[in-house]
Write a protein that holds these residues in place. Sequence first.
Motif, mmCIF file in Angstrom:
data_model
loop_
_atom_site.group_PDB
_atom_site.id
_atom_site.type_symbol
_atom_site.label_atom_id
_atom_site.label_comp_id
_atom_site.label_asym_id
_atom_site.label_seq_id
_atom_site.Cartn_x
_atom_site.Cartn_y
_atom_site.Cartn_z
ATOM 1 N N GLU A 51 0.837 -1.203 0.000
ATOM 2 C CA GLU A 51 0.000 0.000 0.000
ATOM 3 C C GLU A 51 0.878 1.263 0.000
ATOM 4 N N VAL A 52 1.884 1.257 0.895
ATOM 5 C CA VAL A 52 2.728 2.451 1.006
ATOM 6 C C VAL A 52 3.663 2.559 -0.196
ATOM 7 N N MET A 53 4.202 1.422 -0.644
ATOM 8 C CA MET A 53 5.130 1.459 -1.789
ATOM 9 C C MET A 53 4.450 2.058 -3.012
ATOM 10 N N ALA A 54 3.175 1.760 -3.176
ATOM 11 C CA ALA A 54 2.448 2.314 -4.325
ATOM 12 C C ALA A 54 2.395 3.841 -4.205
ATOM 13 N N MET A 55 2.338 4.324 -2.979
ATOM 14 C CA MET A 55 2.280 5.779 -2.782
ATOM 15 C C MET A 55 3.649 6.419 -2.945
ATOM 16 N N THR A 56 4.696 5.708 -2.562
ATOM 17 C CA THR A 56 6.039 6.286 -2.696
ATOM 18 C C THR A 56 6.379 6.507 -4.170
#
Length: 234
Positions: A51-56
């Motif tokens: 989830e976070v990697m997609a945002m980074t």
Amino acid sequence: MGGAYSDTTVIIPTFNERRNIGRLIRRLLKLYPGIRVIISDDGSNDGTREEVMAMTSRSNGVRFLDRRNSRQHGLTVSVLDAVMSVKNSKIIVMDGDMQHPPEKVGELSKALDSCDIAVGVRTSVENWGFHRRVISKCMAYLSYAIFAVQGRKVCNDIMSGFFGIKADVFKRLIRENRGSFVPDGYKVLLDILRLCDSNNRLEEVYYSTFHRREYGQSKFRFKHVVNTLRSTFR
Ligand SMILES: Nc1nc2c(ncn2[C@@H]2O[C@H](COP(=O)(O)OP(=O)(O)O)[C@@H](O)[C@H]2O)c(=O)[nH]1
Ligand SMILES: [Mg+2]
């Protein structure tokens, strides 16, 4: 990166917060132009990382600190590790489950213009069971009393997990006292208040309710009570 909040980094320790973390990050980025966010994750296995990697990849203000293979796990050590990589002058620490209001991050950041430590003080707690309420109150009074007697810094929510601190103050505390923090503790603010100088200025920022977590379960366990005692009596 420009923006009114380009001096501020928010550190969010996480363990299995997939269903909360995306919303929180989006909210922070929307409210505070230029802010940076570090998710310090202890090996979540629920998709938090994805989830976070997609945002980074979409925003260079967001970073995922992957602590999966770290020697030591825990909320406090996750925050400490993130601090050492912060380049901004102000740090805000908050939970990843929407219990701390993102709307108050700006006030904590502004408070740091005139103080070293800004503590988010909750005036009420939503939906905590009887046991958690009693444990929390007892621990808070005990720590407050011990600190006050010792002439240490105190505030009206000594157990707060929502606070701001000048990055240089926090880094110096870590460099000089690494072994004194309780790495697998839950109350990094207690360690800070125990270790900081009397000339560090403290302010309080009040917020009305410590809301129920949006999704998932608390990771609070009995061992954290013991760790809080360690943070108080060290
Ligand atoms: N990195 C890391 N984060 C943790 C750990 N335990 C809890 N957290 C995170 O710390 C925050 C507070 O935890 P939570 O379970 O909500 O505690 P509570 O609000 O006191 O019930 C949340 O963002 C959790 O995901 C841990 O061992 N490591
Ligand atoms: Mg929580």
